[in-house]
Design an enzyme around this catalytic site. Structure first.
Site, short mmCIF file in Angstrom:
data_model
loop_
_atom_site.label_atom_id
_atom_site.label_comp_id
_atom_site.label_asym_id
_atom_site.label_seq_id
_atom_site.Cartn_x
_atom_site.Cartn_y
_atom_site.Cartn_z
N GLU A 1 0.83 -1.21 0.00
CA GLU A 1 0.00 0.00 0.00
C GLU A 1 0.86 1.26 0.00
O GLU A 1 0.72 2.14 0.86
CB GLU A 1 -0.99 -0.02 1.17
CG GLU A 1 -1.99 -1.16 1.05
CD GLU A 1 -3.14 -1.10 2.05
OE1 GLU A 1 -3.16 -0.18 2.89
OE2 GLU A 1 -4.02 -1.98 1.97
N GLU B 1 -4.84 -8.70 -0.70
CA GLU B 1 -5.72 -8.36 0.43
C GLU B 1 -7.14 -8.25 -0.08
O GLU B 1 -7.43 -7.39 -0.93
CB GLU B 1 -5.29 -7.06 1.13
CG GLU B 1 -4.00 -7.18 1.91
CD GLU B 1 -3.68 -5.96 2.75
OE1 GLU B 1 -4.63 -5.27 3.21
OE2 GLU B 1 -2.48 -5.68 2.95
#
Length: 514
Positions: free
Chosen positions: A182, A314
């Site tokens: 991220e 994810e």
């Protein structure tokens, strides 16, 4: 003249058993273990002094349950935690390891008792490939390069010697390597162009040692950020050249997407939800199909030979934490609704098998959409409804995807979109096929006619996962409130088989073929 009108509760699924497509990698059934709440500490790791049965501190019943799923890979140490993690703090004698603050998840102090050697031991016990996420956010190129050498080099190099000094003579096999996490958020709040340059640099110094070839996965987009994906795709060396040449300098990029019924500020509750919240959740789960299509389209523009993998490392539901628990630990109950969210996602991954090479549900134990919950008071182990979906789908591992053409599927209007109330996918491997069917309708039983073409079906076996209540879940007191059972609602039909789908249920039909 009368015209027959299809029943709104009767759907046809046309499947050509003799037209296999791309292989569904077993790695789309991957898992994720972050240093977050009780996932690692109290989940996988109980320590060598624990009264809970364990092997070298790793909880035995958790390992056994995951081995039953044939877990293919495990991602670690994060997540956001990965970009705060410095691997040298987690090696050597445990009593000498420095402590650290887990600033992302609960602002707690941990002692680094579970580090590189413990994680690799866990993967060996599980029979799973390790997927290590390297620190780009607060680390350095040299730090990541040294970690790869420590793990995978066999000679007397400095890092190999350090590994031997810490008790491991032979190198490990580490196939999957993450370049940050991220990077657009907790991994550095970088712009796409900044990270693309860093990804190339870090990939260059994450070297292959000996026979260990790294599959490098660059931190990819958040949800629908197509600009991020396009920027990374433009950063590759020439992907349109020789199709036999691998993608360089990294081999894949990731995608993250979470499902909830509310907003990020109020995500909705895991239990006690309304029927409207059920349908909103299912519609948002179905959005994964759109995201895969859109990101794949961007990737196809630059990568016509599909050398670059898409890794959804994810995904899953994210609800408000259970009342009375640490809000930073992300502990939530897991219900029948979560199970059907999983089935919808897995169907999408099957359909996109040419591009989606791996996926990792978040997370394996005690966090978000977990496979397993461990009770801190009694020590009981609870298998969740989501766990059972993964178990029912084992036949899809490394099988060839089969196209499923659905006819006469009823839809429901949800937030301006049309939600199909049936989800399906199928695969074939040798003389066996598996068909997965989800009925997303909360109230209405449905029937699916499997129009099976191209091969003879010589036997079938079906299982069903459902429960009376939409938010039914398993607890230490009721371990099997939601568990798969044999399904007798399958009958011969002129076109193949007729399958009953109870309201809010998941059904798999295994086929014997010749």
């Amino acid at each position: 003249m009368s015209t027959s009108v299809p029943s709104p509760t009767r759907t046809t699924a046309i499947i050509d058993l003799d037209l296999p497509g791309a292989t569904i990698s077993r790695h789309v059934y991957g898992h994720f273990a972050e240093h977050l709440g009780r996932c690692v500490y109290g989940g996988f790791w109980v320590g060598e002094d624990s009264p809970v049965p364990h092997v070298r501190g790793i909880r035995s019943d958790v390992v056994a349950a995951l081995r039953d799923l044939h877990i293919p890979n495990l991602r670690w140490p994060g997540g956001c935690f990965a970009d705060d993690y410095h691997w040298r703090d987690g090696i050597g004698p445990r009593e000498q390891r420095p402590r650290m603050v887990n600033s992302h998840w609960g602002d707690v102090v941990e002692d680094n008792a579970f580090g590189t050697h413990e994680f690799m031991d866990l993967c060996e016990l599980l029979g799973a490939d390790p997927y290590v996420s390297g620190n780009v956010g607060s680390g350095s190129v040299a730090e990541m390069s040294d970690w790869v050498e420590y793990l995978t080099r066999a000679d007397d190099s400095p890092m190999a010697a350090l590994r031997r000094a810490n008790g491991r003579d032979e190198p490990w096999r580490v196939p999957f390597w993450g370049l940050g996490n991220e990077a657009w958020g907790c991994g550095g709040h970088l712009r796409a162009e900044q990270f693309a340059s860093l990804a190339r640099q870090y990939a260059t110094y994450s070297r292959d040692h000996g026979g260990n070839a790294l599959y490098r996965i660059a931190a990819g987009a958040n949800e629908s950020d197509l600009h991020w994906t396009e920027t990374l795709m433009r950063s590759f060396d020439d992907l349109a050249a020789d199709p036999a040449e691998p993608a360089r300098p990294f081999q894949a990029l990731s995608l993250h997407y979470y499902t909830m019924s509310g907003s990020w500020g109020d995500k909705g509750d895991a239990t006690g939800f309304s029927t409207d919240e059920w349908y909103t959740t299912m519609a948002r789960a179905r959005r994964m199909e759109e995201l895969l299509t859109r990101h794949s389209t961007v990737m196809d523009r630059y990568d016509p030979h599909r050398k670059v993998g898409l890794v959804v490392d994810e995904w899953g539901t994210w609800w408000n934490v259970e009342k009375g628990t640490n809000p930073g630990f992300l502990y939530q109950q897991n219900t029948l609704r979560d199970a059907l969210v999983a089935s919808v996602h897995l169907d999408a991954f099957h359909r996109h098998a040419e591009r989606v090479v791996m996926a990792n549900i978040a997370q394996t134990v005690n966090v978000l959409q977990a496979m397993i919950l461990t009770d801190p008071d009694t020590g009981a182990l609870v298998l969740t409804p989501t766990y059972h979906v993964f178990g029912m789908n084992r036949g899809h591992h490394d099988a060839a995807a089969l196209a499923v053409h659905l006819r006469d599927v009823e839809t429901r209007a949800v937030d301006g979109t049309e939600l199909p109330l049936i989800s399906a996918s199928a695969s074939v491997k040798g003389d066996a096929a598996l068909v997965s069917l989800s009925n997303l309708d909360t109230d209405t039983d449905r029937t699916v006619v499997l129009d099976l073409r191209g091969r003879d079906v010589v036997g079938h076996e079906a299982r069903v996962l459902t429960a009376p209540a939409l938010d039914a879940h398993n607890t230490p007191e009721q371990l099997d409130a939601v568990a798969p059972t044999a399904h007798d609602g399958v009958r011969p039909h002129a076109r193949g088989l007729e399958v009953d789908l109870p309201a809010h249920s998941y059904v798999t039909v295994g086929l014997g073929l010749r």
